[in-house]
Enzyme design. Structure first.
Site, PDB file in Angstrom:
ATOM      1  N   GLY B  31     -19.979 -49.739  15.688  1.00 30.36           N
ATOM      2  CA  GLY B  31     -20.519 -48.395  15.874  1.00 30.36           C
ATOM      3  C   GLY B  31     -21.880 -48.355  16.529  1.00 30.36           C
ATOM      4  O   GLY B  31     -22.351 -47.294  16.924  1.00 30.36           O
ATOM      5  N   CYS B 240       7.261 -29.891  20.277  1.00 31.00           N
ATOM      6  CA  CYS B 240       7.354 -30.172  21.710  1.00 31.00           C
ATOM      7  C   CYS B 240       8.688 -29.642  22.239  1.00 31.00           C
ATOM      8  O   CYS B 240       9.738 -29.895  21.662  1.00 31.00           O
ATOM      9  CB  CYS B 240       7.257 -31.680  21.927  1.00 31.00           C
ATOM     10  SG  CYS B 240       7.600 -32.195  23.619  1.00 31.00           S
ATOM     11  N   CYS B 243      10.945 -32.965  23.436  1.00 29.03           N
ATOM     12  CA  CYS B 243      11.474 -33.939  22.490  1.00 29.03           C
ATOM     13  C   CYS B 243      11.524 -33.419  21.059  1.00 29.03           C
ATOM     14  O   CYS B 243      12.025 -34.090  20.170  1.00 29.03           O
ATOM     15  CB  CYS B 243      10.677 -35.240  22.558  1.00 29.03           C
ATOM     16  SG  CYS B 243       9.043 -35.120  21.819  1.00 29.03           S
ATOM     17  N   CYS B 265       4.344 -32.563  24.345  1.00 28.47           N
ATOM     18  CA  CYS B 265       3.559 -33.720  23.914  1.00 28.47           C
ATOM     19  C   CYS B 265       2.523 -34.062  24.981  1.00 28.47           C
ATOM     20  O   CYS B 265       2.838 -34.073  26.172  1.00 28.47           O
ATOM     21  CB  CYS B 265       4.452 -34.945  23.746  1.00 28.47           C
ATOM     22  SG  CYS B 265       5.485 -34.898  22.291  1.00 28.47           S
ATOM     23  N   CYS B 271       6.774 -39.085  24.330  1.00 35.64           N
ATOM     24  CA  CYS B 271       7.740 -38.013  24.559  1.00 35.64           C
ATOM     25  C   CYS B 271       8.987 -38.553  25.256  1.00 35.64           C
ATOM     26  O   CYS B 271      10.122 -38.276  24.842  1.00 35.64           O
ATOM     27  CB  CYS B 271       7.085 -36.922  25.401  1.00 35.64           C
ATOM     28  SG  CYS B 271       7.993 -35.365  25.413  1.00 35.64           S
TER      29      CYS B 271
END
Lengths: 257, 290
Positions: B31, B240, B243, B265, B271
């Site tokens: 970080g 979606c 899909c 998606c 997808c």
């Protein structure tokens, strides 16, 4: 009698050939308000910055007695410890509120910042404390979510005070807190500050060029001229019976309304 | 292969070495933003110069590269960066998340869970999460060093005060390994939980700001929040249209000028995989019925 809260010992600070502070020593007890007065350029603000650890002196020391009872030299502390003091134990009220506030953050966020810095992670509680303080400094609660940019000068100054006092500090530094405000606003602000000092038992170091403000707020007074303390004592004594020629000049220069 | 016009993966070896050292430091201090001597790249700032430099320093001849932009493999940024490395490093490229060893991404984390041995490279515009409240770099560095992160919550407080909930939906700040607070680049907050305890190495590169930071595999990443306003993943009301996925991040697509729209998606690979699987199942069912 417990040890003093803040002790300054032989503080020196020069800017090139100009000595801004020359051998300044004093003590400040808990709950005591000390005014530093003098004309512009007399070294008042430099002294305030030295006491607050914002500026390192050329020589001398400032001892602060922490909540654990031990007095320690500010300039021998680590930066982390000094900053922790500033967040929790101290407040700093600037003349220019824009320096002491986050102007792009709402009033509530400004007041809540110190609480969050100390680890409070409960929104409701932070907001509650912010609302309480807003009312305590006489700002309408409806202005809680407004940015200080929409506030008047007097309100900004009161918000700055709330932001500093929310964590119940022990010592507050004030640099011309009423500077640039008109007299009626000044009077209300002074009234508020005086009430809060008494209520919370705050120790205050106040820098001002306004002797009226010094008389209203402080117990003791230091008169500065060209980096030196020319006179010090109880506020009423110094203002009513000035001994040093410079203090006499200063007191007689005040216009009576 | 002898007359390659560029050094392998475009950057010279000394530069790659310098970047690798920065990456090692970033991995060692999760970080923490490590400064590095970012180079001019043959693309404008904001197009992923940081990510490209990381990929160039990390990639080897055996690697398989996938590049996504907003989750899609077929957008300009993704296509051109993929082509860039195909040309300068002659590496294999793919659009399949599982097949890739290095995935360079802008604004998304793939829906398919990542595995050990994979590296996710993020393109970062502004690496400093404290920038919103503190414009001074000297001050933000001190704040990171001393762990003074109270102001991050001021930002969240402002959100709740203004909108009634935490309205930050992307670049949502998170605390890495209980120490440094970082900006996870402009990924949607939907993806924030995927950063936590991820088996893959995640590295972040900001080319213009000249910073590299990292999340080593299996590191704790906690999104900042309030006790009474906990972090919430974005939820979608629809599925979606291609899909039917309800568990993926959806893009809203406007289809006409009379308010028509649909949700698809954002992760094109995810997808397509789902669609081809559904097609296979449909064919099998049809065969079984006959």
């Amino acid at each position: 009698m417990s040890a003093p809260l803040l002790v300054a010992e032989g503080l020196f600070k020069r800017y090139g050939s100009i000595a801004a502070c020359r051998d300044i020593s004093f003590e400040l007890d808990e709950g005591e308000a000390l005014a530093i007065v003098g004309e512009s350029g007399s070294g008042k603000t430099t002294l305030l910055h030295l006491l607050g650890g914002l500026l390192a002196p050329d020589s001398g020391a400032v001892f602060y007695r922490g909540r654990d009872g031990a007095s320690r030299n500010l300039f021998e502390m680590s930066e982390a410890e000094r900053r922790a003091l500033m967040r929790a134990d101290w407040g700093f009220v600037h003349q220019d509120a824009a320096r002491g506030l986050r102007m792009n953050v709402s009033a509530g966020g400004n007041i809540g910042e110190r609480l969050m810095a100390l680890g409070d992670r409960h929104y409701g509680r932070i907001r509650g404390a912010a609302s309480q303080w807003l009312e305590r400094v006489e700002i309408p609660l409806a202005r809680l979510d407004d940015s200080p940019q929409t506030y008047s000068g007097g309100m900004r100054q009161r918000l700055q005070i709330a932001r500093n006092l929310v964590t119940a500090p022990r010592l507050v530094f004030m640099d011309e807190p009423t500077g640039g405000l008109d007299v009626s606003v000044q009077a209300r602000l002074l009234d508020l500050i005086r009430g809060l000092i008494a209520e919370m038992g705050l120790a205050v170091v106040l820098v001002t060029h306004d002797l009226g403000v010094a008389r209203l707020l402080s117990n003791r007074i230091l008169v500065m001229k060209q980096g030196e303390v020319v006179e010090s004592g109880l506020t009423d004594r110094v203002l009513d019976d000035p001994q040093a020629p410079y203090t006499q000049l200063l007191v007689s220069s005040v216009l009576a309304a | 292969m002898t007359s390659r016009p560029y050094n392998f993966a475009y950057l010279d070896e000394q530069t790659k070495r310098m970047i690798r050292r920065a990456i090692l430091k970033a991995v060692a201090i999760p970080g923490y933003q490590v400064p590095f001597a970012s180079r001019e790249m043959p693309m404008p700032y904001g197009w992923g110069t940081g990510g490209v430099q990381l990929t160039a320093a990390l990639i080897g001849p055996e690697d398989v590269l996938k590049v996504i932009d907003q989750g899609a493999d077929d957008t300009t940024n993704a296509v051109s960066i993929r082509a860039f490395f195909a040309k300068t490093a002659d590496v294999a490229t793919t659009t399949e998340t599982e097949a890739a060893t290095i995935i360079q991404t802008r604004h998304r984390v793939p829906e398919t869970p990542l595995n050990e041995g994979q590296i996710l490279v993020y393109q970062v515009p502004i690496p400093e999460p404290l920038r919103f409240l503190e414009p001074r770099e000297t001050e933000t560095r001190t704040m990171h060093a001393l762990g003074e992160y109270g102001v991050m919550h001021v930002k969240l407080y402002e959100d709740i005060a203004r909108h009634g909930h935490i309205a930050t939906t992307y670049a949502y700040p998170a605390r890495v390994a209980g120490r440094y607070v970082m900006d996870p680049s402009p990924i949607p907050k939907f993806d924030n939980p995927k950063l936590d305890d991820c088996p893959a190495l995640q590295v972040f590169g900001a080319g213009r700001e000249k910073r590299i930071y990292a999340i080593p595999p299996y590191t704790k990443v906690v999104s900042l929040d309030f006790e009474d306003h906990p972090f919430e993943r974005t939820k979608f009301d629809s599925a979606c249209v291609f899909c039917g996925a309800t568990d993926s991040f959806l893009d809203e697509v406007v289809t006409d000028d009379s308010g028509g729209r649909m949700f698809v998606c954002s992760d094109t690979d995810y997808c397509e995989k789902r669609q081809s699987k559904q097609a296979t199942v449909a064919v099998e069912e049809k065969d079984a019925a006959e």
